[in-house]
Design an enzyme around this catalytic site. Structure first.
Site, PDB file in Angstrom:
ATOM      1  CD1 TRP A 120     -12.437   1.278  -0.551  1.00 46.29           C
ATOM      2  CD2 TRP A 120     -10.991   0.169   0.737  1.00 46.29           C
ATOM      3  NE1 TRP A 120     -12.115   2.087   0.512  1.00 46.29           N
ATOM      4  CE2 TRP A 120     -11.220   1.428   1.314  1.00 46.29           C
ATOM      5  CE3 TRP A 120     -10.114  -0.702   1.383  1.00 46.29           C
ATOM      6  CZ2 TRP A 120     -10.621   1.840   2.499  1.00 46.29           C
ATOM      7  CZ3 TRP A 120      -9.502  -0.297   2.558  1.00 46.29           C
ATOM      8  CH2 TRP A 120      -9.761   0.954   3.106  1.00 46.29           C
ATOM      9  CG  HIS A 121      -7.978  -3.714   0.911  1.00 43.64           C
ATOM     10  ND1 HIS A 121      -9.279  -4.150   1.008  1.00 43.64           N
ATOM     11  CD2 HIS A 121      -7.549  -3.550   2.187  1.00 43.64           C
ATOM     12  CE1 HIS A 121      -9.619  -4.233   2.271  1.00 43.64           C
ATOM     13  NE2 HIS A 121      -8.591  -3.868   3.017  1.00 43.64           N
ATOM     14  N   GLY A 122      -6.578  -1.918  -3.223  1.00 39.38           N
ATOM     15  CA  GLY A 122      -5.472  -1.569  -4.097  1.00 39.38           C
ATOM     16  C   GLY A 122      -5.791  -1.796  -5.557  1.00 39.38           C
TER      17      GLY A 122
ATOM     18  CB  THR B 163     -13.924  -6.140  -0.032  1.00 40.61           C
ATOM     19  OG1 THR B 163     -15.306  -5.982   0.301  1.00 40.61           O
ATOM     20  CG2 THR B 163     -13.081  -5.977   1.222  1.00 40.61           C
TER      21      THR B 163
ATOM     22  CG  PHE C  77      -4.951   0.549   1.337  1.00 36.72           C
ATOM     23  CD1 PHE C  77      -4.538   0.065   0.126  1.00 36.72           C
ATOM     24  CD2 PHE C  77      -4.621  -0.144   2.494  1.00 36.72           C
ATOM     25  CE1 PHE C  77      -3.795  -1.109   0.046  1.00 36.72           C
ATOM     26  CE2 PHE C  77      -3.890  -1.312   2.418  1.00 36.72           C
ATOM     27  CZ  PHE C  77      -3.473  -1.801   1.201  1.00 36.72           C
TER      28      PHE C  77
END
Length: 467
Positions: A322-324, A319, A467
């Site tokens: 996924w954001h960066g 998670t 994102f």
């Protein structure tokens, strides 16, 4: 192109709606064609090259799903085609989003100093890639049938209201509406109100909060104080909520204006009384995606305690990633994973025994700390910021700058705190029920004020754009 831009509000959206509604409702295929063309123009406005990448993704997943079902129909499992689609989607996402991060990590570890060309991140690639993967996986599972019409599938993947920032819409949630949906004046009005509501959150609140946070983080070391840094991270805490939830509101509103009903993405996360509850309320489409396509396939909570802990750490590390493409995001995700494990197995029952205000205070302090790691990509700088917040940075508790920021931002922070609860919306709904014309006047005022900020302001970032 951003929803919160004059080009979108005064040109792109009106033109799209006029052409869309000029076509009789019985010609839904033609209306879908208008939306597909508009979506491709919308995406290519700032990313003219990467629109071909998105079209390739549409072809890849469309034919992969057909092949999965064809193989299953012939007595096979379809697993090889599913695996091919998932690997290709992850490769595309990884190459464009994480290539630079991987090369930097290799150079840092080995000292090789390998030169490479940094790639521009395709806008919205994390969102539409996850949508594409969920579609192929659902076809494999038999949850949905494969879409036979490529253009209809391409519309699902590229639909401009939710293309660049979600919510992450699963195919099964809009499959029927792609083929047959109704339009009404009531839905259009409700969608318009939702769009204006989200626009106000983004422009009036998030942009001003972002400007406040930027001013504080730009202070020279000699002007920093403990309370000033707390004001700064509080501003960012509200900014990221109103920025992202406002964009989600606009997406949901736009979808409803055209007959689509997207899932809610936020449910007042800042009223939560635990981290577990917070993640049931924050970015719900992403949490739902990871739960269904990663957490449950790993075994969920129907495993041994050590395996369950491992499952949580895997999901939350992913998670964060996924954001960066940076270690601070991995740390941010793992931070929440560890806290969820602690709530589940160590002190969750004790937290429940606290008074409501104590539970809420515990949750908000944890969340506010997390936003330090989210907002500051350099982990060393993030730790320095935290040290100052907790009286370990050698800075005074307050100074003249603190008083200045308090005097100029107290109303903004107070309004933000109030608007992050259900109170404002509940009052507005009561006003709308009793005095419909007044509610329209209020929303018109929000729209005019938002446009004024857009025209005369210069600070209009979008945090989740990357994102």
């Amino acid at each position: 192109m951003l929803f919160s831009s004059t080009i979108f509000i005064f040109y792109f959206l009106p033109i799209t709606l006029v052409i869309y509604y000029a076509i009789p409702e019985r010609y839904l295929r033609a209306r879908n064609g208008v939306l597909l063309a508009a979506s491709l123009i919308f995406y290519s406005w700032g990313e003219p090259v990467y629109v071909f990448l998105m079209i390739y993704s549409a072809f890849l997943n469309y034919f992969s799903a057909l092949q999965v079902r064809r193989e299953q129909h012939d007595g096979g499992t379809g697993k090889k085609n599913l695996l091919f689609a998932v690997v290709m989607n992850l490769f595309i996402l990884g190459f464009f989003k994480y290539y630079g991060f991987l090369m930097d990590t290799i150079n840092d570890i080995t000292g090789a100093n390998i030169k490479y060309t940094a790639l521009a991140l395709p806008i919205g690639i994390s969102f539409y890639t996850f949508q594409a993967m969920s579609y192929v996986i659902d076809v494999y599972r038999g949850t949905v049938g494969p879409q036979k019409n490529f253009f209809r599938f391409a519309l699902y993947l590229s639909l401009f209201p939710q293309l660049i920032a979600g919510p992450i819409v699963r195919y099964r949630d809009v499959a029927e509406e792609l083929e047959d949906r109704t339009h009404s004046l009531e839905d259009f009005g409700a969608g318009s109100m939702r769009f204006v509501f989200g626009l106000g959150k983004k422009i009036i609140l998030a942009n001003n909060l972002g400007a406040l946070y930027s001013s504080i983080t730009a202070l020279p070391d000699g002007q920093v104080s403990v309370l000033t840094y707390w004001i700064g991270i509080l501003a960012y805490t509200f900014q990221i909520y109103f920025d992202f939830s406002g964009y989600s509101d606009m997406a949901i509103g736009l979808g409803r204006m055209m007959g689509f009903h997207f899932m809610e993405n936020f449910n007042y996360p800042y009223i939560s009384k635990s981290i577990t509850e917070f993640w049931r309320r924050w970015h719900m489409s992403l949490s739902s995606w990871f739960r269904e396509y990663v957490y449950i396939p790993l075994g969920g909570n129907r495993v041994t305690v050590p395996r369950h802990i491992l499952n949580l750490l895997i999901v939350w590390s992913l998670t964060g990633l996924w954001h960066g493409a940076n270690w601070n995001f991995i740390m941010w995700g793992t931070y929440f994973g560890v806290l969820l494990i602690l709530e589940k197995y160590v002190y969750g029952k004790k937290i429940e025994k606290l008074p409501a205000w104590g539970q809420h205070l515990y949750t908000m302090v944890i969340v506010i700390i997390s936003w330090v790691f989210f907002s500051i990509t350099d982990i060393g700088q993030a730790l320095e910021y935290l040290k100052t917040m907790f009286f370990m940075g050698g800075h005074p508790v307050a100074n003249i700058k603190t008083l200045y920021f308090l005097r100029t931002s107290l109303v903004l922070l107070g309004a933000s705190a109030l608007c992050s609860t259900p109170v404002v919306l509940e009052k507005f709904k009561k006003l709308a029920d009793r005095y419909p014309r007044w509610s329209i006047a209020v929303m018109a005022g929000v729209f005019v004020l938002s446009v004024a900020y857009l025209v005369f302001g210069s600070y209009n970032p979008f945090l989740y754009f990357r994102f």
